[in-house]
Structures are given as structure tokens and as C-alpha cells.
Design an enzyme around this catalytic site. Structure first.
Site, short mmCIF file in Angstrom:
data_model
loop_
_atom_site.label_atom_id
_atom_site.label_comp_id
_atom_site.label_asym_id
_atom_site.label_seq_id
_atom_site.Cartn_x
_atom_site.Cartn_y
_atom_site.Cartn_z
CG ASN A 138 -1.84 1.15 1.30
OD1 ASN A 138 -1.43 2.27 1.00
ND2 ASN A 138 -3.07 0.92 1.69
CG ASP A 195 -3.04 4.71 0.56
OD1 ASP A 195 -3.06 4.59 -0.68
OD2 ASP A 195 -3.89 4.22 1.32
CG HIS A 196 0.79 6.31 4.76
ND1 HIS A 196 -0.19 7.27 4.92
CD2 HIS A 196 0.32 5.18 5.31
CE1 HIS A 196 -1.21 6.73 5.58
NE2 HIS A 196 -0.93 5.47 5.82
NE ARG A 221 6.93 21.84 3.54
CZ ARG A 221 8.19 22.27 3.49
NH1 ARG A 221 8.78 22.48 2.35
NH2 ARG A 221 8.83 22.49 4.60
CG HIS A 237 -8.22 4.24 0.96
ND1 HIS A 237 -8.40 4.06 2.31
CD2 HIS A 237 -9.43 4.62 0.48
CE1 HIS A 237 -9.66 4.32 2.63
NE2 HIS A 237 -10.31 4.68 1.54
NE ARG A 255 -9.27 8.73 4.06
CZ ARG A 255 -9.54 7.97 5.12
NH1 ARG A 255 -8.84 6.89 5.37
NH2 ARG A 255 -10.51 8.29 5.94
NE ARG A 297 -7.41 11.48 5.52
CZ ARG A 297 -7.83 10.89 6.63
NH1 ARG A 297 -7.03 10.08 7.28
NH2 ARG A 297 -9.03 11.11 7.11
CG HIS A 298 -3.53 9.15 1.43
ND1 HIS A 298 -4.40 8.45 0.62
CD2 HIS A 298 -3.69 8.65 2.69
CE1 HIS A 298 -5.05 7.57 1.35
NE2 HIS A 298 -4.66 7.66 2.61
CD GLU A 304 -6.90 -0.09 1.35
OE1 GLU A 304 -7.16 0.93 2.02
OE2 GLU A 304 -5.96 -0.82 1.61
CB THR A 332 -5.09 4.51 8.89
OG1 THR A 332 -5.10 3.57 7.81
CG2 THR A 332 -5.00 3.75 10.20
CB THR A 333 -9.13 1.77 7.02
OG1 THR A 333 -8.82 2.46 5.81
CG2 THR A 333 -10.50 1.14 6.92
CD GLU A 371 -6.98 -6.17 3.25
OE1 GLU A 371 -7.18 -5.87 2.05
OE2 GLU A 371 -6.23 -5.52 4.00
CG HIS A 382 -5.25 -2.06 10.27
ND1 HIS A 382 -5.44 -0.83 9.68
CD2 HIS A 382 -5.07 -1.82 11.59
CE1 HIS A 382 -5.40 0.10 10.62
NE2 HIS A 382 -5.16 -0.46 11.78
N GLY A 383 -1.90 -2.72 10.15
CA GLY A 383 -0.98 -2.65 11.28
C GLY A 383 0.11 -3.71 11.30
N GLY A 397 1.18 -1.48 4.36
CA GLY A 397 1.52 -0.16 3.88
C GLY A 397 2.48 0.61 4.74
CG HIS A 398 2.58 3.51 8.72
ND1 HIS A 398 3.43 3.26 9.76
CD2 HIS A 398 2.52 4.85 8.59
CE1 HIS A 398 3.86 4.41 10.26
NE2 HIS A 398 3.32 5.38 9.56
N1 PXP Z 1 -5.68 -3.12 4.17
C1 PXP Z 1 -6.64 -2.16 4.23
C2 PXP Z 1 -8.01 -2.52 3.75
C3 PXP Z 1 -6.35 -0.88 4.68
O1 PXP Z 1 -7.32 0.06 4.73
C4 PXP Z 1 -5.04 -0.57 5.07
C5 PXP Z 1 -4.71 0.81 5.53
O2 PXP Z 1 -4.88 1.71 4.50
C6 PXP Z 1 -4.06 -1.58 4.96
C7 PXP Z 1 -4.43 -2.85 4.54
C8 PXP Z 1 -2.64 -1.33 5.30
O3 PXP Z 1 -2.51 -1.04 6.62
P1 PXP Z 1 -1.12 -0.56 7.18
O4 PXP Z 1 -0.80 0.75 6.53
O5 PXP Z 1 -1.37 -0.46 8.63
O6 PXP Z 1 -0.11 -1.61 6.82
#
Ligand code: PXP
Length: 241
Positions: free
Chosen positions: A7, A9-10, A18, A43, A45, A49-50, A70, A100-101, A151, A191-192, A213-214
């Protein structure tokens, strides 16, 4: 071995901080592919935002591996997805205030709107997945309403602060995987998840893919995206069931 969706996004979050044109999440997606990502996830959104519409369009043109979008079930976003035609759409809950979600989609509560969104996306050949908590009724409802995949939200595990909490979260995921497979759903997780905590989750049988992602984007600041993805792939390989 389960696949890895990265992912990005970040990367866009840093750019938006910026309001310039760097770093470009499209570039990050290419580097992630070179590092062995099996999929790219973004994602789009409602509040943009990103990831921006421009990113989504260029990602569609350039990503060679599976592209997973997403998204919420808002009509505007569903229409954009129908036009964009990613390989997969993952329906997620979306709240303006959240970082985040947080948590999964309530498939039971929003059944009718979800069914309409799935129908539109399916007619364009898009596979549709539900981001849900590992709760039996939610998983069964996902199968009933027409999702091809779920998921499972791994936040219960990644946010656990004690060993019993973490063990319970793993048990919930195990039984969630079982219910998903019984209902002929593909089962993904995310997630996480981080380099430090992913091993016990990677070791669970039945997950076909993780979306991370993160943690990968954070590590990419120091080692580059290619290497960050390779390191996560290595951990998944090492602990694969
Ligand atoms: N899966 C879904 C559906 C998510 O919404 C997210 C966060 O955007 C992730 C996975 C990835 O999560 P993380 O950034 O915590 O790894």
C-alpha cells in the site's frame, strides 16, 4: 506462500504535506514492483487526503502486477472505480476523522448499498473484496452479498498490548480464515502489520495475500522501497506455513 500487496498511500501523504509533486506514489509503485511486490494497493479517499485522481489514473496505466483499489461505497467513488477498472476493489469503511481505516466494514448493516456497488463493479470484471473484522456473521454476510474475497482486519492483533489479547486475536483470525474458506471466499489480511509483528500472522495457513503499507513506506525512507519490499517478502517466505 501468501502474496504481498504494498500500500503506497503514505508516499502520497508526504507529498501532500507540502502540496508539491514529490515523492510520487507512482514511482514508489514501480520501485515496489522491482522489489517483488505482487500487488499495489491504494486508497482513493473521499477527502483525497493522500492519493489523488491523477495517481489512480497513472497507476492503472503503469502498474504491471495486481492493482487493488481500496474505497468507500460512496456513489462518486464507485463510479470512478467503474471507469478506472482496477483488478480488485476492496470496500472499506471511511470516516473523515480517522487517521487510517479503523476496523472493518459492517456488511450486515450496509447490505443493500454494498450489493449495488458489487453489482456495478462486477459487470466491469472487477473482483470485489470486503475489509471486515474476523467475525463469523460478517464473513458469511460477505459471501451472501456477492464478495469474491474478504480481507480480514488484523488490527485486533497488531493493536494487542498483552499476550492473551494477542493470542485471542490470532484465534479469531484462524477461525475467520476457516469460515471464509468454507464459504468459498479468498482470504486476505491486513492492517498494522510490521516487520516486527508479522511473523505469527504470516505463519497462519489459509491467507492468500497480505496488504501492508505504513511499515514498508516507513522503512523505505531509510533503505529505499525496493529493499523494504524485499525484506518484507523475505519474512513472509521464512514464516510461510
Ligand atoms: N488493508 C486495508 C483494507 C487498509 O485500509 C489498510 C490501511 O490503508 C491496509 C491494509 C494497510 O494497513 P497498514 O498501513 O497499517 O499496513
Amino acid at each position: 506462500m501468501p502474496l504481498l500487496g504494498v500500500n503506497i498511500d503514505h508516499v502520497a501523504t508526504v507529498r501532500q504535506a507540502r502540496g508539491t509533486d514529490e515523492p510520487d506514489p507512482v514511482w514508489a509503485a514501480m520501485e515496489a514492483e522491482l522489489g517483488g511486490a505482487d500487488g499495489i494497493t491504494f486508497h482513493l479517499r473521499e477527502d483525497r487526503r493522500h492519493i489523488q485522481d491523477r495517481d489512480a489514473r497513472i497507476l492503472r496505466e503503469t502498474v504491471g502486477v495486481k492493482l487493488n483499489m481500496e474505497m468507500s461505497i460512496a456513489d462518486e467513488i464507485v463510479d470512478l472505480a467503474v471507469e478506472l477498472r482496477p483488478d480488485q476493489c476492496t470496500l472499506v469503511p471511511e470516516k473523515r476523522e480517522e487517521l487510517t481505516t479503523e476496523g472493518g466494514l459492517d456488511v450486515i448493516k450496509h447490505q443493500e448499498r454494498i450489493a449495488r456497488a458489487i453489482e456495478k463493479l462486477k459487470t466491469r470484471g472487477i473482483a470485489v473484496s470486503a475489509f471486515i473484522e474476523p467475525i463469523t456473521d460478517q464473513i458469511r454476510a460477505s459471501a451472501d452479498v456477492g464478495f469474491a474475497a474478504v480481507e480480514l482486519w488484523t488490527g485486533g492483533y497488531s493493536h494487542a498490548t498483552t499476550l492473551p489479547e494477542s493470542a485471542k486475536a490470532i484465534d479469531d483470525l484462524k477461525s475467520g480464515i476457516g469460515v471464509g474458506l468454507e464459504n468459498r471466499l479468498e482470504v486476505l489480511g491486513g492492517h498494522g502489520l510490521t516487520y516486527r509483528n508479522v511473523a505469527p500472522i504470516a505463519a497462519l495457513a489459509g491467507f492468500c495475500e497480505f496488504n501492508i503499507g505504513h511499515s514498508i513506506v516507513a522503512r523505505s525512507i531509510y533503505v529505499g522501497m525496493k529493499q523494504a519490499v524485499r525484506e518484507m517478502k523475505d519474512i513472509l517466505l521464512l514464516h510461510a506455513p
